[in-house]
Design a protein around this motif. Structure first.
Motif, PDB file in Angstrom:
ATOM      1  N   PRO A 120      42.173  34.823  -2.357  1.00 51.85           N
ATOM      2  CA  PRO A 120      41.003  35.176  -3.180  1.00 51.85           C
ATOM      3  C   PRO A 120      40.809  34.267  -4.383  1.00 51.85           C
ATOM      4  N   ASN A 121      41.805  33.458  -4.716  1.00 51.46           N
ATOM      5  CA  ASN A 121      41.697  32.555  -5.859  1.00 51.46           C
ATOM      6  C   ASN A 121      41.375  31.120  -5.454  1.00 51.46           C
ATOM      7  N   SER A 122      41.035  30.930  -4.169  1.00 51.32           N
ATOM      8  CA  SER A 122      40.717  29.593  -3.664  1.00 51.32           C
ATOM      9  C   SER A 122      39.232  29.488  -3.312  1.00 51.32           C
ATOM     10  N   LEU A 123      38.669  28.285  -3.481  1.00 52.13           N
ATOM     11  CA  LEU A 123      37.290  28.029  -3.053  1.00 52.13           C
ATOM     12  C   LEU A 123      37.195  27.884  -1.536  1.00 52.13           C
ATOM     13  N   ALA A 124      38.297  27.509  -0.883  1.00 51.53           N
ATOM     14  CA  ALA A 124      38.296  27.216   0.543  1.00 51.53           C
ATOM     15  C   ALA A 124      39.178  28.209   1.288  1.00 51.53           C
ATOM     16  N   ASN A 142      40.026  23.502   9.505  1.00 48.34           N
ATOM     17  CA  ASN A 142      40.071  23.118   8.099  1.00 48.34           C
ATOM     18  C   ASN A 142      38.799  23.553   7.388  1.00 48.34           C
ATOM     19  N   ASN A 143      38.946  23.955   6.131  1.00 44.47           N
ATOM     20  CA  ASN A 143      37.812  24.240   5.272  1.00 44.47           C
ATOM     21  C   ASN A 143      38.043  23.531   3.948  1.00 44.47           C
ATOM     22  N   SER A 144      37.059  22.775   3.500  1.00 49.44           N
ATOM     23  CA  SER A 144      37.150  22.110   2.208  1.00 49.44           C
ATOM     24  C   SER A 144      35.931  22.487   1.392  1.00 49.44           C
ATOM     25  N   ALA A 145      36.128  22.654   0.079  1.00 46.54           N
ATOM     26  CA  ALA A 145      35.041  23.043  -0.819  1.00 46.54           C
ATOM     27  C   ALA A 145      35.195  22.301  -2.134  1.00 46.54           C
ATOM     28  N   ASP A 146      34.082  21.779  -2.640  1.00 46.25           N
ATOM     29  CA  ASP A 146      34.051  21.071  -3.919  1.00 46.25           C
ATOM     30  C   ASP A 146      32.988  21.697  -4.799  1.00 46.25           C
ATOM     31  N   ASN A 171      34.607  19.672 -11.498  1.00 46.79           N
ATOM     32  CA  ASN A 171      34.867  18.892 -10.279  1.00 46.79           C
ATOM     33  C   ASN A 171      36.117  19.366  -9.553  1.00 46.79           C
ATOM     34  N   ARG A 172      36.168  20.642  -9.310  1.00 42.44           N
ATOM     35  CA  ARG A 172      37.314  21.212  -8.598  1.00 42.44           C
ATOM     36  C   ARG A 172      37.109  21.102  -7.093  1.00 42.44           C
ATOM     37  N   GLY A 173      38.165  20.732  -6.380  1.00 43.04           N
ATOM     38  CA  GLY A 173      38.122  20.669  -4.926  1.00 43.04           C
ATOM     39  C   GLY A 173      39.307  21.374  -4.316  1.00 43.04           C
ATOM     40  N   ASP A 174      39.064  22.319  -3.386  1.00 37.55           N
ATOM     41  CA  ASP A 174      40.115  23.027  -2.666  1.00 37.55           C
ATOM     42  C   ASP A 174      39.991  22.728  -1.175  1.00 37.55           C
ATOM     43  N   SER A 175      41.134  22.703  -0.494  1.00 42.34           N
ATOM     44  CA  SER A 175      41.131  22.470   0.947  1.00 42.34           C
ATOM     45  C   SER A 175      42.249  23.272   1.594  1.00 42.34           C
ATOM     46  N   VAL A 176      41.997  23.800   2.780  1.00 42.36           N
ATOM     47  CA  VAL A 176      43.009  24.562   3.502  1.00 42.36           C
ATOM     48  C   VAL A 176      42.916  24.236   4.985  1.00 42.36           C
ATOM     49  N   THR A 177      44.075  24.130   5.625  1.00 45.07           N
ATOM     50  CA  THR A 177      44.172  23.962   7.073  1.00 45.07           C
ATOM     51  C   THR A 177      45.045  25.083   7.610  1.00 45.07           C
ATOM     52  N   GLY A 178      44.543  25.853   8.541  1.00 43.42           N
ATOM     53  CA  GLY A 178      45.303  26.990   9.042  1.00 43.42           C
ATOM     54  C   GLY A 178      44.565  27.728  10.134  1.00 43.42           C
ATOM     55  N   PHE A 179      44.931  29.006  10.322  1.00 41.52           N
ATOM     56  CA  PHE A 179      44.404  29.806  11.418  1.00 41.52           C
ATOM     57  C   PHE A 179      43.292  30.745  10.960  1.00 41.52           C
ATOM     58  N   THR A 180      42.410  31.062  11.892  1.00 46.07           N
ATOM     59  CA  THR A 180      41.319  31.992  11.642  1.00 46.07           C
ATOM     60  C   THR A 180      41.818  33.436  11.762  1.00 46.07           C
ATOM     61  N   ASP A 181      40.929  34.368  11.497  1.00 49.20           N
ATOM     62  CA  ASP A 181      41.170  35.769  11.812  1.00 49.20           C
ATOM     63  C   ASP A 181      41.185  35.941  13.334  1.00 49.20           C
ATOM     64  N   LEU A 182      41.509  37.162  13.794  1.00 56.71           N
ATOM     65  CA  LEU A 182      41.445  37.498  15.216  1.00 56.71           C
ATOM     66  C   LEU A 182      40.132  38.230  15.502  1.00 56.71           C
ATOM     67  N   TYR A 183      39.520  37.909  16.672  1.00 53.54           N
ATOM     68  CA  TYR A 183      38.217  38.471  17.013  1.00 53.54           C
ATOM     69  C   TYR A 183      38.271  39.111  18.403  1.00 53.54           C
ATOM     70  N   PRO A 184      38.679  40.376  18.523  1.00 51.40           N
ATOM     71  CA  PRO A 184      38.648  41.041  19.838  1.00 51.40           C
ATOM     72  C   PRO A 184      37.213  41.313  20.258  1.00 51.40           C
ATOM     73  N   ILE A 185      36.964  41.271  21.559  1.00 51.27           N
ATOM     74  CA  ILE A 185      35.610  41.523  22.059  1.00 51.27           C
ATOM     75  C   ILE A 185      35.669  42.182  23.426  1.00 51.27           C
ATOM     76  N   ALA A 186      34.768  43.131  23.649  1.00 50.96           N
ATOM     77  CA  ALA A 186      34.575  43.751  24.955  1.00 50.96           C
ATOM     78  C   ALA A 186      33.088  43.724  25.259  1.00 50.96           C
ATOM     79  N   SER A 187      32.741  43.318  26.487  1.00 52.58           N
ATOM     80  CA  SER A 187      31.328  43.252  26.866  1.00 52.58           C
ATOM     81  C   SER A 187      31.141  43.845  28.253  1.00 52.58           C
ATOM     82  N   LEU A 188      29.933  44.281  28.507  1.00 53.03           N
ATOM     83  CA  LEU A 188      29.558  44.845  29.799  1.00 53.03           C
ATOM     84  C   LEU A 188      28.202  44.269  30.167  1.00 53.03           C
ATOM     85  N   ALA A 189      28.109  43.651  31.360  1.00 54.62           N
ATOM     86  CA  ALA A 189      26.883  42.935  31.736  1.00 54.62           C
ATOM     87  C   ALA A 189      26.431  43.317  33.137  1.00 54.62           C
TER      88      ALA A 189
END
Length: 326
Positions: free
Chosen positions: A177-181, A119-123, A136-154
């Motif tokens: 793009p029209n939301s604060l959150a 969740n992200n909320s913004a006032d 006094n505008r407040g926006d809130s959203v509950t949902g999924f993030t972006d996808l983050y692929p990763i490759a590492s070598l150690a």
């Protein structure tokens, strides 16, 4: 995905005042569109460069970040300009990871895909979409993030460990793009870097640092492109016994190049911030394999052209099984 919005439309007389306030504050606008970079500063801490155990693992991370911007600073979030913004983000992230038995250039390869939900909320004391002001505008959203692929070598040699990685952002998450959150950032990114971990099992002393650079692609919804970012995550800790570990963590973040924006006041801006805080770790075993839990907090300071606040990470890394038939 669930979005909510609360606001109180001001009288016509206030419209003139609000527009004047946004124009006068524009010279103090924030970089990194909406003050939100791709990189989750602080995501790397102790043992960052230690090679992954071959097989499947499931790192799970809880993340909470709270920050604000004073009324004297204008902040553009997507297509909305604000003054006096408070924002809170709460996420649960998972990263299924596979590490093959076969070494690559003598190092341990690991491939993962991170994603999450939260969740992200913004006032905002004042928000303007186009020429329409709102108090006094407040926006809130509950949902999924972006996808983050990763490759590492150690690699590991005695007390020393080295790691290199490449990761990025696939903008599939919740974004308006029209939301604060928002939970997604609305644009792609690619990030490359490397790290080092020193761990002396005899003394229990540990030190880790990861340095990286991010290239951000343009947000097609807003025409905004964040500049090239650089970031450093670090940790220094001491094991009190076989299981418990205490230490300090921190990060530093800054832009190497300025933003590109359709809004003249934001064009060329750069942001930066630093943070420090405590760390607590616990090492244990699951089915004879090493597992690890970590809790750490960060208090930001020296913020420039961005939001400034506090972050908490709670990490749990559990092996799901080894490839080894031994």
């Amino acid at each position: 995905m669930l979005r909510t919005r609360m606001n109180h439309r001001p009288a016509i007389l206030f419209s003139t005042f609000a527009t004047a306030l946004i124009v006068s504050a524009a010279q103090k606008a924030n970089a990194d569109e909406g003050g939100v970079p791709f990189w989750f500063s602080g995501q790397y801490a102790s043992f960052a460069a230690v090679p992954t155990t071959p097989g499947w693992s499931m790192p799970v991370q809880g993340y909470r970040y709270s920050a604000n911007v004073s009324r004297s600073k204008q902040l553009a979030r997507g297509n909305v300009a604000t003054a006096g913004l408070d924002t809170t983000v709460s996420l649960i992230m998972v990263q299924p990871t596979y590490a093959p038995e076969t070494k690559l250039w003598g190092g341990q390869l690991a491939l993962g895909l991170g994603f999450g939900w939260g969740n992200n909320s913004a006032d905002a004391d004042l928000a303007i979409s186009g020429i329409t002001p709102e108090l006094n505008r407040g926006d809130s959203v509950t949902g999924f993030t972006d996808l983050y692929p990763i490759a590492s070598l150690a690699w590991n040699k005695g007390n020393n460990n080295w790691m290199t990685y490449v990761t990025g952002d696939i903008p599939t998450g919740d974004y308006d793009p029209n939301s604060l959150a928002n939970i997604g950032i609305g644009h792609g990114a690619i990030d490359v870097g490397g790290g080092y971990t020193y761990f002396n099992q005899a003394s229990g002393l540990e030190f880790s640092a990861v340095l990286g650079v991010t290239y951000n692609f343009e947000n097609k919804d807003t025409g905004y492109q964040n500049g090239i970012d650089t970031h450093l995550d670090w940790a220094v800790s001491q094991f009190l016994n076989e299981h418990w570990q205490v230490g300090l963590v921190g990060y530093a973040y800054g832009q190497l190049t300025g933003d590109t924006s359709p809004i003249p006041a934001q064009n060329g801006l750069k942001s930066s911030v630093a943070a420090i805080g405590p760390e607590l770790g616990y090492s244990f075993t699951v089915n004879g394999q090493a597992a690890y839990a970590n809790l750490r907090g960060y208090w930001e300071f020296a913020g420039k052209n961005r939001v400034e606040g506090a972050a908490v990470f709670a990490t749990l890394s559990i092996p799901l099984g080894s490839n080894s038939s031994k």
